[in-house]
Design an enzyme around this catalytic site. Structure first.
Site, mmCIF file in Angstrom:
data_model
loop_
_atom_site.group_PDB
_atom_site.id
_atom_site.type_symbol
_atom_site.label_atom_id
_atom_site.label_comp_id
_atom_site.label_asym_id
_atom_site.label_seq_id
_atom_site.Cartn_x
_atom_site.Cartn_y
_atom_site.Cartn_z
ATOM 1 N N HIS A 62 56.946 0.506 5.729
ATOM 2 C CA HIS A 62 56.239 -0.691 5.116
ATOM 3 C C HIS A 62 56.576 -1.851 5.774
ATOM 4 C CE1 HIS A 62 58.810 -3.286 2.772
ATOM 5 N NE2 HIS A 62 59.436 -2.155 2.512
ATOM 6 N N CYS A 63 56.018 -3.020 5.892
ATOM 7 C CA CYS A 63 56.204 -4.402 6.228
ATOM 8 C C CYS A 63 55.485 -5.335 5.274
ATOM 9 C CB CYS A 63 55.777 -4.215 7.835
ATOM 10 S SG CYS A 63 53.912 -4.291 8.020
ATOM 11 N N LYS A 64 54.955 -6.550 5.775
ATOM 12 C CA LYS A 64 54.567 -7.642 4.893
ATOM 13 C C LYS A 64 53.362 -7.017 4.494
ATOM 14 C CE LYS A 64 53.709 -12.546 4.480
ATOM 15 N NZ LYS A 64 53.557 -13.895 5.037
ATOM 16 N N GLY A 66 51.150 -4.674 6.471
ATOM 17 C CA GLY A 66 50.690 -3.431 6.916
ATOM 18 C C GLY A 66 50.554 -3.356 8.507
ATOM 19 N N ILE A 91 54.303 -5.043 1.380
ATOM 20 C CA ILE A 91 55.136 -5.336 0.293
ATOM 21 C C ILE A 91 54.345 -6.421 -0.239
ATOM 22 C CG2 ILE A 91 56.449 -7.113 1.611
ATOM 23 C CD1 ILE A 91 58.940 -6.144 -0.271
#
Length: 105
Positions: A62-64, A66, A91
């Site tokens: 995961h990142c901010k 996608g 997230i």
């Protein structure tokens, strides 16, 4: 590219599934908001830290939102990983749909 929703991630965690969640954001982003059971491996460090990424269970990146996770999932698949998934919406989606106490930035 394979994706998993934040609802599916939450269900996996609630059900005690054996999986690995990796956060590829930068440490400063992780400090703003994080999922407690995620391992932080910043995007630029992934190639040097491949040994830390499980090959024998589901791995969710995961990142901010996608984008970065999608890119690294594609790269990992090219390296022979067939067990990696991107967290759709990152997230940000997790904070909006699962844990509203997290800061959205």
């Amino acid at each position: 590219m394979k994706e998993i929703s934040v609802v599916q991630l939450h269900e996996l965690h609630q059900n005690g599934a054996d999986f690995q969640l990796i956060d590829v954001r930068e440490p400063l982003e992780h400090d703003i908001a994080n999922i407690s059971y995620a391992v932080l491996i910043p995007l630029a460090e992934v190639p040097d830290r491949l040994a830390e990424i499980a090959r024998n269970k589901q791995v969710i990146i995961h990142c901010k939102s996608g984008g970065r996770s999608g890119n690294i999932v594609r790269w990992l698949m090219a390296q022979g990983f067939d067990n990696v998934y991107s967290l759709a919406g990152g997230i940000t989606a997790y904070a909006q749909q699962i844990d509203t106490s997290l800061t959205v930035y």
